[in-house]
Design a protein around this motif. Structure first.
Motif, PDB file in Angstrom:
ATOM      1  N   THR A 157       5.773  -3.972  35.921  1.00  0.00           N
ATOM      2  CA  THR A 157       4.860  -2.892  36.296  1.00  0.00           C
ATOM      3  C   THR A 157       3.787  -3.395  37.256  1.00  0.00           C
ATOM      4  O   THR A 157       2.994  -2.626  37.777  1.00  0.00           O
ATOM      5  N   ARG A 158       3.754  -4.702  37.436  1.00  0.00           N
ATOM      6  CA  ARG A 158       2.854  -5.274  38.440  1.00  0.00           C
ATOM      7  C   ARG A 158       3.483  -6.578  38.905  1.00  0.00           C
ATOM      8  O   ARG A 158       4.508  -6.997  38.367  1.00  0.00           O
ATOM      9  N   LEU A 159       2.870  -7.203  39.872  1.00  0.00           N
ATOM     10  CA  LEU A 159       3.391  -8.486  40.336  1.00  0.00           C
ATOM     11  C   LEU A 159       3.315  -9.511  39.200  1.00  0.00           C
ATOM     12  O   LEU A 159       2.267  -9.672  38.581  1.00  0.00           O
ATOM     13  N   ILE A 160       4.446 -10.152  38.925  1.00  0.00           N
ATOM     14  CA  ILE A 160       4.454 -11.203  37.915  1.00  0.00           C
ATOM     15  C   ILE A 160       4.612 -12.526  38.654  1.00  0.00           C
ATOM     16  O   ILE A 160       5.536 -12.699  39.460  1.00  0.00           O
ATOM     17  N   LYS A 161       3.695 -13.430  38.406  1.00  0.00           N
ATOM     18  CA  LYS A 161       3.710 -14.691  39.128  1.00  0.00           C
ATOM     19  C   LYS A 161       4.714 -15.661  38.514  1.00  0.00           C
ATOM     20  O   LYS A 161       5.040 -15.577  37.328  1.00  0.00           O
ATOM     21  N   SER A 212      21.855 -14.260  39.012  1.00  0.00           N
ATOM     22  CA  SER A 212      20.743 -14.664  39.894  1.00  0.00           C
ATOM     23  C   SER A 212      19.437 -14.244  39.232  1.00  0.00           C
ATOM     24  O   SER A 212      18.787 -13.291  39.674  1.00  0.00           O
ATOM     25  N   PRO A 213      19.053 -14.937  38.163  1.00  0.00           N
ATOM     26  CA  PRO A 213      17.913 -14.472  37.364  1.00  0.00           C
ATOM     27  C   PRO A 213      16.576 -14.710  38.047  1.00  0.00           C
ATOM     28  O   PRO A 213      16.440 -15.601  38.882  1.00  0.00           O
ATOM     29  N   ASN A 214      15.581 -13.893  37.666  1.00  0.00           N
ATOM     30  CA  ASN A 214      14.212 -14.127  38.117  1.00  0.00           C
ATOM     31  C   ASN A 214      13.320 -14.596  36.967  1.00  0.00           C
ATOM     32  O   ASN A 214      12.118 -14.752  37.116  1.00  0.00           O
ATOM     33  N   ALA A 215      13.943 -14.798  35.792  1.00  0.00           N
ATOM     34  CA  ALA A 215      13.208 -15.275  34.626  1.00  0.00           C
ATOM     35  C   ALA A 215      14.123 -16.195  33.826  1.00  0.00           C
ATOM     36  O   ALA A 215      15.331 -16.247  34.070  1.00  0.00           O
ATOM     37  N   ALA A 271       8.720 -16.000  33.957  1.00  0.00           N
ATOM     38  CA  ALA A 271       9.196 -15.770  35.326  1.00  0.00           C
ATOM     39  C   ALA A 271       9.487 -17.107  35.999  1.00  0.00           C
ATOM     40  O   ALA A 271       8.705 -18.048  35.888  1.00  0.00           O
ATOM     41  N   ILE A 272      10.626 -17.207  36.699  1.00  0.00           N
ATOM     42  CA  ILE A 272      10.924 -18.441  37.442  1.00  0.00           C
ATOM     43  C   ILE A 272      10.721 -18.221  38.940  1.00  0.00           C
ATOM     44  O   ILE A 272      10.886 -19.121  39.746  1.00  0.00           O
ATOM     45  N   GLU A 273      10.392 -17.009  39.310  1.00  0.00           N
ATOM     46  CA  GLU A 273       9.992 -16.718  40.690  1.00  0.00           C
ATOM     47  C   GLU A 273       9.085 -15.498  40.637  1.00  0.00           C
ATOM     48  O   GLU A 273       8.924 -14.884  39.575  1.00  0.00           O
ATOM     49  N   ILE A 298      13.660  -7.329  35.301  1.00  0.00           N
ATOM     50  CA  ILE A 298      13.526  -8.722  34.863  1.00  0.00           C
ATOM     51  C   ILE A 298      14.839  -9.152  34.221  1.00  0.00           C
ATOM     52  O   ILE A 298      15.333  -8.492  33.301  1.00  0.00           O
ATOM     53  N   PHE A 299      15.405 -10.261  34.706  1.00  0.00           N
ATOM     54  CA  PHE A 299      16.688 -10.750  34.211  1.00  0.00           C
ATOM     55  C   PHE A 299      16.594 -12.224  33.845  1.00  0.00           C
ATOM     56  O   PHE A 299      15.865 -12.975  34.492  1.00  0.00           O
ATOM     57  N   TYR A 300      17.376 -12.649  32.861  1.00  0.00           N
ATOM     58  CA  TYR A 300      17.617 -14.083  32.696  1.00  0.00           C
ATOM     59  C   TYR A 300      19.104 -14.323  32.582  1.00  0.00           C
ATOM     60  O   TYR A 300      19.890 -13.376  32.441  1.00  0.00           O
TER      61      TYR A 300
END
Ligand code: ZN
Length: 162
Positions: free
Chosen positions: A20-24, A76-79, A89-91, A99-101
């Motif tokens: 819901t917002r930018l996750i660092k 191609s996960p982002n977490a 988060a990994i990116e 959000i995927f792992y």
């Protein structure tokens, strides 16, 4: 603290988690919580499609509850899962992105595989145990520290013995 994700429909995958917002990068998204169950119980729940337990040991699982259980898989996960229980988060994840792992980072059971239709260019099409991943992907996930500790430990022991 405002929630950094919301639950929404994710097409063929059912529900999923969306930023819901930018996750660092390295930011904590959620903790996987639930009762500890055995391999046999986890297998039964998976077969009955009741839940999707998270493996934390050779014969040990967490019967994860919502919202953690709704996090979908991607090749191609982002977490990723850090310290066995935390989705991180990994990116950078942009608002509105799902959000995927990678479920394979938590799997070492030689028991079941899952068909993947994540649609990413490097989709493996089959989700299976961590040790069956291509070696460069294993290394990437190990370097990111997003492999369940019992799996990482087992790999290090194997390397030390050979
Ligand atoms: Zn895939």
């Amino acid at each position: 603290m405002s929630k950094i994700f919301e639950i929404k429909e994710s097409g063929s995958l059912g529900r999923g988690l969306f930023a819901t917002r930018l996750i660092k990068r390295d930011e904590l998204i959620l903790e996987f919580i639930g009762p500890i169950i055995s391999f046999e119980e986890a297998l039964q729940k998976t077969l009955d499609k009741l839940s999707c337990p998270l493996q934390i040991g050779p014969r040990e699982y967490v019967d994860i509850q919502e919202p953690g259980v709704l996090a979908n898989h991607s090749c191609s996960p982002n977490a990723g899962v850090k310290k066995d229980h935390y989705l991180v988060a990994i990116e950078e994840i942009l608002p509105g992105q799902e959000i995927f792992y990678d479920y394979s980072t938590t799997m070492d059971e030689d028991n079941w595989t899952l068909e993947c239709k994540c649609g990413s260019p490097n989709c493996r099409h089959i989700i299976g145990d961590f040790r069956h991943l291509p070696l460069d992907i294993q290394k990437k996930y190990l370097d990111l520290n997003i492999v369940q500790s019992f799996i990482a430990k087992k790999l290090l022991t194997n390397i030390a013995q050979h």
